[in-house]
Design a protein around this motif. Sequence first.
Motif, mmCIF file in Angstrom:
data_model
loop_
_atom_site.group_PDB
_atom_site.id
_atom_site.type_symbol
_atom_site.label_atom_id
_atom_site.label_comp_id
_atom_site.label_asym_id
_atom_site.label_seq_id
_atom_site.Cartn_x
_atom_site.Cartn_y
_atom_site.Cartn_z
ATOM 1 N N THR A 1 -11.691 -40.203 28.755
ATOM 2 C CA THR A 1 -12.149 -38.875 28.330
ATOM 3 C C THR A 1 -12.268 -38.785 26.813
ATOM 4 O O THR A 1 -12.852 -37.827 26.301
ATOM 5 N N ASN A 2 -11.679 -39.736 26.095
ATOM 6 C CA ASN A 2 -11.697 -39.749 24.626
ATOM 7 C C ASN A 2 -11.067 -38.483 24.055
ATOM 8 O O ASN A 2 -11.383 -38.064 22.935
ATOM 9 N N GLY A 3 -10.199 -37.854 24.849
ATOM 10 C CA GLY A 3 -9.511 -36.648 24.403
ATOM 11 C C GLY A 3 -10.386 -35.419 24.321
ATOM 12 O O GLY A 3 -9.992 -34.414 23.711
ATOM 13 N N GLU A 4 -11.565 -35.448 24.962
ATOM 14 C CA GLU A 4 -12.538 -34.366 24.778
ATOM 15 C C GLU A 4 -12.546 -33.339 25.908
ATOM 16 O O GLU A 4 -13.116 -32.262 25.756
ATOM 17 N N TYR A 5 -11.971 -33.659 27.047
ATOM 18 C CA TYR A 5 -11.955 -32.707 28.172
ATOM 19 C C TYR A 5 -10.860 -33.128 29.137
ATOM 20 O O TYR A 5 -10.270 -34.213 29.021
ATOM 21 N N GLN A 6 -10.597 -32.266 30.135
ATOM 22 C CA GLN A 6 -9.627 -32.573 31.173
ATOM 23 C C GLN A 6 -10.249 -32.309 32.533
ATOM 24 O O GLN A 6 -11.047 -31.383 32.705
ATOM 25 N N ILE B 1 -16.095 -45.870 31.834
ATOM 26 C CA ILE B 1 -17.152 -44.884 31.613
ATOM 27 C C ILE B 1 -16.603 -43.852 30.635
ATOM 28 O O ILE B 1 -15.478 -43.367 30.792
ATOM 29 N N MET B 2 -17.380 -43.564 29.601
ATOM 30 C CA MET B 2 -16.947 -42.619 28.569
ATOM 31 C C MET B 2 -18.138 -41.761 28.170
ATOM 32 O O MET B 2 -19.028 -42.194 27.435
ATOM 33 N N THR B 3 -18.163 -40.554 28.679
ATOM 34 C CA THR B 3 -19.244 -39.628 28.364
ATOM 35 C C THR B 3 -18.761 -38.220 28.718
ATOM 36 O O THR B 3 -17.562 -38.016 28.949
ATOM 37 N N ALA C 1 -6.533 -40.830 25.907
ATOM 38 C CA ALA C 1 -6.332 -41.086 24.477
ATOM 39 C C ALA C 1 -7.669 -41.259 23.754
ATOM 40 O O ALA C 1 -8.582 -41.908 24.275
ATOM 41 N N PRO C 2 -7.795 -40.684 22.561
ATOM 42 C CA PRO C 2 -9.030 -40.867 21.779
ATOM 43 C C PRO C 2 -9.225 -42.333 21.392
ATOM 44 O O PRO C 2 -8.277 -43.012 20.991
#
Length: 307
Positions: free
Chosen positions: A175-180, A150-152, A199-200
């Motif tokens: 997370t695609n490197g967008e949040y923690q 899941i990636m959102t 990792a993005p």
Amino acid sequence: MEQSNAFDVIIIGGSYSGLSAAMALGRSLRKVLIIDSGQPCNRQTPHSHNFITQDGQPPAAIASVAKDQVLQYKTVSFIKDKAIRGQKIDGQFLIGTESQKEYTAKKLIFATGVKDLMPNMKGFSDCWGISVIHCPYCHGYEVRQQKTGIMTSLKVVLHMTPLIKNLTSDLTVFTNGEYQFDEQQLQMLAANNISVVDAPVKEIIHQNGYMNKLVFEDGSDFELTALYAPVPFEQHSNIPEQLGCELTDMGHLSLDPFQKTNVDGIFACGDSTVRLRSVAYAVSSGNIAGAVANMELSHEAFLQPAL
């Protein structure tokens, strides 16, 4: 305006919700025009699910049968064109199309859907609706117990993860490197055997839309069969806003319980109006929009009979 270009109702969008509205109106002897550009948002999806009597059918096949049935009602017309502008003049709605035609109607129904905004990620759009999916009710059964991701956004991840966990024991959050996640969230995910990869993502490797793995910016990869990745969207048509229709905070057309917008005489149905994007909902909301538009036309004629 020629009489042949004047209608009781114009429906903009000729997929499931628009055709459903047209059937209700056609059965009420209303003169209806459906204007459709032929670009449904699920045109890449192989099969439609969770719609009783049509489970597993290709979306285009469902729409084709619906169109054939609707056009049995002789007061309903269908044209392939794109509506590009709208005005309200002397109580009538005027719609202009890409082919430079103009039509008028007493009522409008927008069944225009939404346009998904794909990320700039190689392979993503090729897999959209096939192995990159947005809804566990529409697609989850078909990828049950498979290696799933899941990636959102963080908010949507927290909402969807329990639903997806119910369908597979092999789930990873990207997370695609967008949040923690905070510590409590990480503990909750770990307790449910859900791993997190930060990792993005650079690319989705696939065959004809069926993914094999994700490739990250650092060159590493991750084998995966399915990825839930709901994306942002925008309204497929800006004509409702041209005519003064309001949007919700999430970007959907704002409606009352009877599919009516804030502009008198304008209705809407389907994906442009609600988060719940499904064929079943589209058909239901279209049926309501058509019925209520007909009720308004009937009451208006009854209260102001021709002299």
